[in-house]
Scaffold this motif. Structure first.
Motif, PDB file in Angstrom:
ATOM      1  N   LEU A  80       1.039  -1.139   0.509  1.00 21.76           N
ATOM      2  CA  LEU A  80       0.131  -0.059  -0.213  1.00 21.76           C
ATOM      3  C   LEU A  80       1.005   1.057  -0.187  1.00 21.76           C
ATOM      4  O   LEU A  80       2.155   1.080   0.725  1.00 21.76           O
ATOM      5  CB  LEU A  80      -0.938   0.297   1.544  1.00 21.76           C
ATOM      6  CG  LEU A  80      -2.209  -1.397   1.700  1.00 21.76           C
ATOM      7  CD1 LEU A  80      -2.902  -0.905   2.355  1.00 21.76           C
ATOM      8  CD2 LEU A  80      -2.702  -1.708   0.342  1.00 21.76           C
ATOM      9  N   SER A  81      -0.057   2.331  -0.496  1.00 24.80           N
ATOM     10  CA  SER A  81       1.243   3.568  -0.513  1.00 24.80           C
ATOM     11  C   SER A  81      -0.277   4.291  -0.269  1.00 24.80           C
ATOM     12  O   SER A  81      -1.123   4.692   0.149  1.00 24.80           O
ATOM     13  CB  SER A  81       1.396   3.944  -2.156  1.00 24.80           C
ATOM     14  OG  SER A  81       2.117   3.071  -2.743  1.00 24.80           O
ATOM     15  N   CYS A  82       0.923   5.615   0.241  1.00 28.42           N
ATOM     16  CA  CYS A  82       0.378   6.413   1.259  1.00 28.42           C
ATOM     17  C   CYS A  82       0.897   8.226   0.766  1.00 28.42           C
ATOM     18  O   CYS A  82       1.786   8.203   1.254  1.00 28.42           O
ATOM     19  CB  CYS A  82      -0.147   6.823   2.641  1.00 28.42           C
ATOM     20  SG  CYS A  82      -1.556   7.562   3.226  1.00 28.42           S
ATOM     21  N   ALA A  83      -0.044   9.283   0.203  1.00 31.85           N
ATOM     22  CA  ALA A  83       0.800   9.911  -0.405  1.00 31.85           C
ATOM     23  C   ALA A  83      -0.182  11.516  -0.501  1.00 31.85           C
ATOM     24  O   ALA A  83      -1.641  11.318  -0.304  1.00 31.85           O
ATOM     25  CB  ALA A  83       1.762  10.433  -1.813  1.00 31.85           C
ATOM     26  N   PRO A  84       0.743  12.836  -0.132  1.00 30.90           N
ATOM     27  CA  PRO A  84      -0.536  13.543   0.016  1.00 30.90           C
ATOM     28  C   PRO A  84      -1.132  13.965  -1.088  1.00 30.90           C
ATOM     29  O   PRO A  84      -0.425  14.376  -2.213  1.00 30.90           O
ATOM     30  CB  PRO A  84      -0.101  14.853   0.732  1.00 30.90           C
ATOM     31  CG  PRO A  84       1.307  14.887   0.928  1.00 30.90           C
ATOM     32  CD  PRO A  84       1.193  12.675   0.559  1.00 30.90           C
ATOM     33  N   SER A  85      -2.446  14.734  -1.002  1.00 30.66           N
ATOM     34  CA  SER A  85      -3.328  15.377  -2.611  1.00 30.66           C
ATOM     35  C   SER A  85      -3.400  16.599  -2.661  1.00 30.66           C
ATOM     36  O   SER A  85      -3.926  16.879  -1.321  1.00 30.66           O
ATOM     37  CB  SER A  85      -4.647  14.761  -2.978  1.00 30.66           C
ATOM     38  OG  SER A  85      -5.268  15.124  -3.677  1.00 30.66           O
ATOM     39  N   GLY A  86      -2.674  17.562  -3.369  1.00 30.89           N
ATOM     40  CA  GLY A  86      -1.701  18.954  -3.307  1.00 30.89           C
ATOM     41  C   GLY A  86      -1.103  19.108  -2.868  1.00 30.89           C
ATOM     42  O   GLY A  86      -0.031  18.776  -2.644  1.00 30.89           O
TER      43      GLY A  86
END
Length: 126
Positions: free
Chosen positions: A20-26
């Motif tokens: 799984l990956s997680c990154a901020p949007s914007g």
């Protein structure tokens, strides 16, 4: 609050792996630590793993210790959850979250995390 976006969920068989990956949007954001949580149908949300941006110290729930690995890429502002030897009981919606609360890595609870993603479904068939 910053919106976080998870990806990488899916349907796999017991014993398989997923990342799984997680990154901020914007816009970029600053936080002290990131965490992964999960919620299975009919159950409460539970902590899975956490990691500090600085130093990379990690902490895991006993149920995933030795099978899951949380990591981060500071340059990409991205956190990963490598899940190996998946079991049917790992089936849940997985959420990533960010916290600006400075606490011992083994003391975080869901209430410490102010920014959350929308979740990604992980289904493990037997």
């Amino acid at each position: 609050q910053v919106q976080l976006v998870e990806s990488g969920g899916g349907l796999v068989q017991a014993g398989d792996s997923l990342r799984l990956s997680c990154a901020p949007s914007g816009r970029t954001f600053s936080s002290v630590a990131m965490g992964w949580f999960r919620q299975a149908p009919g159950k409460e949300r539970e902590f899975v793993a956490a990691i500090r941006w600085i130093g990379g110290r990690t902490y895991y729930a006993n149920s995933v210790k030795g099978r899951f690995t949380i990591s981060r890429d500071n340059a990409k502002n991205t956190v990963y959850l490598q899940m190996n030897s998946l079991k049917p009981e790992d089936t849940a919606v997985y959420y990533c979250a960010a916290t600006s609360v400075l606490s011992p890595i083994d003391s975080y609870t869901g209430a410490d995390f102010g920014s959350w993603g929308q979740g990604t479904q992980v289904t493990v068939s037997s």
